[in-house]
Design a protein around this motif. Structure first.
Motif, mmCIF file in Angstrom:
data_model
loop_
_atom_site.group_PDB
_atom_site.id
_atom_site.type_symbol
_atom_site.label_atom_id
_atom_site.label_comp_id
_atom_site.label_asym_id
_atom_site.label_seq_id
_atom_site.Cartn_x
_atom_site.Cartn_y
_atom_site.Cartn_z
ATOM 1 N N GLU A 1 -8.608 8.351 -4.106
ATOM 2 C CA GLU A 1 -7.596 7.300 -4.320
ATOM 3 C C GLU A 1 -7.917 6.038 -3.508
ATOM 4 O O GLU A 1 -7.800 4.913 -3.999
ATOM 5 C CB GLU A 1 -6.243 7.910 -3.937
ATOM 6 N N ILE A 2 -8.386 6.224 -2.277
ATOM 7 C CA ILE A 2 -8.635 5.069 -1.408
ATOM 8 C C ILE A 2 -9.856 4.290 -1.913
ATOM 9 O O ILE A 2 -9.821 3.052 -2.014
ATOM 10 C CB ILE A 2 -8.821 5.535 0.062
ATOM 11 N N MET B 1 0.839 -1.211 0.000
ATOM 12 C CA MET B 1 0.000 0.000 0.000
ATOM 13 C C MET B 1 0.875 1.262 0.000
ATOM 14 O O MET B 1 0.540 2.262 -0.617
ATOM 15 C CB MET B 1 -0.952 0.005 1.198
ATOM 16 N N VAL C 1 -14.856 3.334 4.030
ATOM 17 C CA VAL C 1 -13.637 4.129 4.250
ATOM 18 C C VAL C 1 -13.834 5.087 5.436
ATOM 19 O O VAL C 1 -12.962 5.217 6.305
ATOM 20 C CB VAL C 1 -13.275 4.915 2.957
ATOM 21 N N THR D 1 -4.504 3.940 5.807
ATOM 22 C CA THR D 1 -5.963 3.752 5.755
ATOM 23 C C THR D 1 -6.317 2.523 4.924
ATOM 24 O O THR D 1 -7.173 1.709 5.323
ATOM 25 C CB THR D 1 -6.628 5.008 5.140
ATOM 26 N N LEU D 2 -5.661 2.366 3.778
ATOM 27 C CA LEU D 2 -5.929 1.189 2.934
ATOM 28 C C LEU D 2 -5.570 -0.099 3.674
ATOM 29 O O LEU D 2 -6.286 -1.104 3.594
ATOM 30 C CB LEU D 2 -5.116 1.290 1.636
ATOM 31 N N THR E 1 -8.901 2.503 -5.205
ATOM 32 C CA THR E 1 -7.990 1.371 -4.992
ATOM 33 C C THR E 1 -8.740 0.192 -4.376
ATOM 34 O O THR E 1 -8.586 -0.965 -4.814
ATOM 35 C CB THR E 1 -6.810 1.810 -4.066
ATOM 36 N N SER F 1 -2.617 7.671 3.400
ATOM 37 C CA SER F 1 -3.526 6.894 2.554
ATOM 38 C C SER F 1 -3.166 5.417 2.616
ATOM 39 O O SER F 1 -4.052 4.548 2.652
ATOM 40 C CB SER F 1 -3.449 7.374 1.099
ATOM 41 N N THR G 1 0.548 4.026 -3.066
ATOM 42 C CA THR G 1 0.164 5.427 -2.815
ATOM 43 C C THR G 1 1.326 6.387 -3.112
ATOM 44 O O THR G 1 1.102 7.510 -3.559
ATOM 45 C CB THR G 1 -0.352 5.630 -1.370
ATOM 46 N N ALA H 1 -7.151 11.998 -1.288
ATOM 47 C CA ALA H 1 -7.033 10.761 -0.499
ATOM 48 C C ALA H 1 -8.290 9.907 -0.632
ATOM 49 O O ALA H 1 -8.213 8.693 -0.889
ATOM 50 C CB ALA H 1 -6.787 11.114 0.970
#
Ligand code: HEM
Length: 477
Positions: free
Chosen positions: A434-435, A164, A342, A294-295, A438, A291, A168, A431
């Protein structure tokens, strides 16, 4: 009846014209002379230990380190009180302060009064509008697709946090600076990307405990020297990126082109090269580590919740007709259930940990006096798990909490993973896009198989992140 003067632990204070007795802030047991509350916190996990302390002391308490006092707040109502930018301002606690070694005008570390902060903020803000986000979308899709292809060929358990970080960082570099560290499709683009390790080393050094900092002049010298070399290498990298930056001819500048070509709309001055370099490093670090964390948390939580994953896939089917690789910019915002996943991940594990504020004047906070300039730390783990707001199951993962119900609007301070006011996160939309993107690609391509022996342990390297999480992925195609 004892007089006010004889009451233990009390001070008199004048608030809103009323004179009232205010107890001194509670603190932990075992305060040491001179050193203060160093024994109260696990030095490697300060944010988590502060949240734990609040269970025994209460939502507001003080910690003292030498002559310095820090007020810690862990409740939503208290977090509400520190929202106003006219009465409160950003303060710089130890880890953020130490990141100044990378460049003192970086947006995260510069003071709000610093003209360089204002100039960089004004130049960069348009880089996060909807129009700009639309430009980053295909770049994000390319990077994630490369990762999916590599993972599709991999049968070993993956190092979730490592991959991850890679994805990112690559997104930030390509979308923000037109620069690529690696094609993530290549087998070598695994978890040991040298630049990721370099940044993690710098973050590790920035988050070392204050007690260890005292050893810098003696046995800490070697670590300090290594850190200086790491910082110099990162600064060289940012200089290379600036040298390689080409003018924007399509009228769609990335963040770096914007900084090189746009003057500050207020002063009409261009940004100095050193200021641009500081922002490049700030964005590379702040724009990837949070990020990635978080992922990683999301994948950990989802690996134990096939029911949630199933709903996410149904939603992707509905929005894309069954092919997430065609997910268009506008469709990402329509993945509302995934977005709740999320939001809930960031509630349970707010990767920034918290943030510091200080009052511009002596003020009242939760019935106690906080003096002008004193540090107040908003511990987001405590705030986001406040049972008065989130209910008795506040420690459980439940994306349904974020279904909008206007009759149950929460108070503003109850959920602040991206900070407060003027100094809140400039990259929030970047963010979240992107999250969500992904996760949509990963969850549609793979079944997640958790290691049932794994117990979540959370590292604190300026930001929070699951330690040692490995997971096997089964391709669904
Ligand atoms: C889930 C991901 C993210 C989270 C939770 C997060 C959280 C935060 C928080 C809490 C702050 C305020 C810190 C403080 O008050 O001391 C902040 C500031 C900042 N963030 Fe983020 N962030 C994330 C992603 C990003 C991304 C992707 C970027 C860049 C594209 C970014 C760039 C920044 C910058 C430059 C600042 C400083 C803003 C200023 O003070 O002018 N962040 N972030």
């Amino acid at each position: 009846m004892p007089s006010k003067m004889s009451l233990p632990c009390t001070t008199l204070t004048e608030i809103e014209g009323r004179c009232r007795v205010v107890s001194e802030l509670p603190g932990p047991w075992g305060r040491l002379p001179m050193l203060g509350d160093v024994l109260a916190l696990n030095p490697r996990k300060p944010v988590q230990s502060m949240a734990k302390l609040s269970e025994s002391i209460g939502p507001i308490y003080e910690l003292r380190f030498g002559p310095k006092r820090m007020v810690i707040i862990n409740g939503a109502e208290l977090a509400d009180t520190v929202q106003s930018d006219s009465q409160w301002e950003k303060a710089f606690g130890p880890p953020i302060r130490r990141l100044r070694m990378l460049g003192s005008s970086g947006l995260i570390v510069a003071s709000t009064n610093d003209p360089q902060w204002g100039a960089a903020h004004r130049v960069l803000m348009p880089g996060f509008t909807r129009e700009s986000m639309r430009l980053y979308h295909p770049v994000m899709t390319d990077v994630v697709s490369e990762l999916i292809r590599r993972w599709g060929r991999c049968s070993d358990p993956i190092d979730v946090a490592g991959d991850m970080n890679t994805v990112t960082l690559e997104i930030m570099a390509r979308a923000g600076f037109g620069y690529s560290f690696a094609n993530l499709d290549e087998p070598s683009a695994g978890t040991n990307m040298p630049v990721v390790n370099l940044m993690l080393d710098v973050l590790r050094y920035a988050s070392r405990p204050v007690s260890i900092e005292l050893l810098d002049a003696t046995i800490g010298r070697a670590a300090r020297r290594r850190n200086q070399l790491n910082v110099a290498e990162l600064q060289r990298l940012a200089e290379d990126m600036i040298d390689e930056c080409r003018p924007d001819v399509a009228g769609a500048p990335d963040l770096l082109q914007r900084m090189m070509e746009t003057s500050d709309p207020e002063t009409r001055q261009p940004l100095a090269r050193s200021v641009v370099r500081d922002q490049v490093l700030t964005f590379l670090i702040a724009g990837h580590e949070t990020s990635a964390g978080t992922l990683t948390f999301a994948l950990h939580l989802l690996s134990h919740r096939p029911d949630v994953v199933k709903r996410v896939r149904q939603e992707i089917d509905t929005i894309t007709g069954g092919d997430p690789t065609t997910l268009a910019y506008e469709q990402v915002a329509k993945l509302r259930y995934l977005r709740r996943v999320v939001d809930e991940t960031l509630r349970l594990w707010p990767v920034a940990g918290g943030f510091f504020r200080r009052p511009k004047q002596d003020t009242e906070l939760g019935g106690y006096t906080v003096r002008r300039g004193e540090w107040v730390y908003v511990n987001l783990i405590g705030v986001h798990r406040d049972k008065h707001i989130w209910g008795s199951d506040a420690d459980q993962f439940d994306p349904e909490r974020f279904v909008r119900d206007p009759s149950q609007e929460r108070q503003p301070g109850a959920y602040k993973p991206f900070g407060i006011g003027l100094r809140s996160c400039i990259g929030r939309q970047f963010a979240l896009h992107e999250i969500v993107l992904t996760l949509a690609h990963i969850l549609y391509a793979f079944d997640l198989e958790p290691d049932l022996k794994y117990r979540l342990a959370v590292d604190e390297l300026v930001t929070l992140k699951p330690a040692g999480l490995r997971m096997r992925l089964r391709s669904r195609s």
